[in-house]
Design a protein around this motif. Structure first.
Motif, PDB file in Angstrom:
ATOM      1  N   LEU A  51       0.834  -1.199   0.000  1.00  0.00           N
ATOM      2  CA  LEU A  51       0.000   0.000   0.000  1.00  0.00           C
ATOM      3  C   LEU A  51       0.870   1.250   0.000  1.00  0.00           C
ATOM      4  O   LEU A  51       0.598   2.209  -0.725  1.00  0.00           O
ATOM      5  CB  LEU A  51      -0.947   0.003   1.200  1.00  0.00           C
ATOM      6  N   ALA A  52       1.935   1.234   0.774  1.00  0.00           N
ATOM      7  CA  ALA A  52       2.854   2.376   0.802  1.00  0.00           C
ATOM      8  C   ALA A  52       3.444   2.629  -0.582  1.00  0.00           C
ATOM      9  O   ALA A  52       3.537   3.777  -1.022  1.00  0.00           O
ATOM     10  CB  ALA A  52       3.974   2.129   1.817  1.00  0.00           C
ATOM     11  N   ALA A  53       3.794   1.564  -1.290  1.00  0.00           N
ATOM     12  CA  ALA A  53       4.362   1.713  -2.638  1.00  0.00           C
ATOM     13  C   ALA A  53       3.328   2.267  -3.618  1.00  0.00           C
ATOM     14  O   ALA A  53       3.677   3.034  -4.523  1.00  0.00           O
ATOM     15  CB  ALA A  53       4.895   0.376  -3.136  1.00  0.00           C
ATOM     16  N   LEU A  54       2.067   1.900  -3.433  1.00  0.00           N
ATOM     17  CA  LEU A  54       1.020   2.411  -4.310  1.00  0.00           C
ATOM     18  C   LEU A  54       0.702   3.874  -4.034  1.00  0.00           C
ATOM     19  O   LEU A  54       0.520   4.668  -4.951  1.00  0.00           O
ATOM     20  CB  LEU A  54      -0.265   1.579  -4.145  1.00  0.00           C
ATOM     21  N   VAL A  55       0.641   4.221  -2.758  1.00  0.00           N
ATOM     22  CA  VAL A  55       0.252   5.577  -2.367  1.00  0.00           C
ATOM     23  C   VAL A  55       1.412   6.556  -2.504  1.00  0.00           C
ATOM     24  O   VAL A  55       1.241   7.681  -2.973  1.00  0.00           O
ATOM     25  CB  VAL A  55      -0.304   5.589  -0.923  1.00  0.00           C
ATOM     26  N   THR A  56       2.590   6.134  -2.087  1.00  0.00           N
ATOM     27  CA  THR A  56       3.775   7.011  -2.122  1.00  0.00           C
ATOM     28  C   THR A  56       4.920   6.307  -2.839  1.00  0.00           C
ATOM     29  O   THR A  56       5.927   5.959  -2.217  1.00  0.00           O
ATOM     30  CB  THR A  56       4.195   7.406  -0.694  1.00  0.00           C
TER      31      THR A  56
END
Length: 192
Positions: free
Chosen positions: A160-165
């Motif tokens: 999720l972190a890679a997708l969002v940021t």
């Protein structure tokens, strides 16, 4: 030749930490842990009883690190940002820590080392109430939980972190967490 019990135990804990962090309790295999440690699997049973005992030993050793030794100023408005910085740094230094905390919650009915960890959290809540006059223990506990969650979120949710940021680095993520927590601290000063 004498057997080095402590070194053997440490090798097993190190291999088990990596396995449990990667795949959790259900996914980890005793044979894999023993092979990764270069130790006969019978030693796991000798030292830890069984896989559950090994998982508990890993969690007890690792999750107690979360707040251990973190010192924040008890009389300064930067207590929350200092705490956030320390937690982000700790998660970067021990990347498996956040994953083990997640697996603990997913796979166990009760937390390990609950008494020790509760005491550490209570001490941190006391420090926060001293740092922010007018803040009661309930709100301080909520803040502590929020800062911990914010500081570890990218380690628990890497996809999720890679997708969002997608362009975030450890450094930019650290700066973002500190800025967000600084805003929380400023709001406490404005509205205790």
């Amino acid at each position: 030749m004498a057997w080095n019990t402590e070194a053997t135990r440490d090798k097993l804990l190190e291999a088990a930490t990596a396995q449990f962090a990667a795949v959790g309790f259900a996914g980890a295999r005793i044979n894999t842990i023993a092979t990764d440690a270069g130790i006969n699997k019978e030693r796991i049973y000798q030292y830890f009883g069984d896989k559950a005992g090994l998982f508990s030993a890993v969690l007890s050793t690792e999750v107690e690190r979360l707040l251990d030794g973190i010192r924040i100023p008890a009389d300064a408005p930067d207590a929350l940002p200092t705490l956030a910085a320390a937690l982000v740094d700790r998660a970067a230094l021990h990347p498996h820590l956040a994953r083990l905390l997640a697996w603990e919650s997913l796979e166990l009915d009760e937390p390990v080392s609950a008494e020790t960890r509760t005491q550490g959290c209570a001490e941190m809540v006391t420090t926060l109430t001293a740092a922010y006059p007018g803040l009661d223990r309930g709100r301080a506990a909520d803040l502590l939980f929020s800062v911990i969650a914010l500081s570890l979120a990218d380690r628990c949710l890497p996809h999720l972190a890679a997708l969002v940021t997608p362009t975030a680095t450890t450094s930019t993520r650290r700066d973002a967490v500190i800025a967000q927590v600084t805003g929380m601290a400023a709001a406490l000063q404005d509205h205790p």
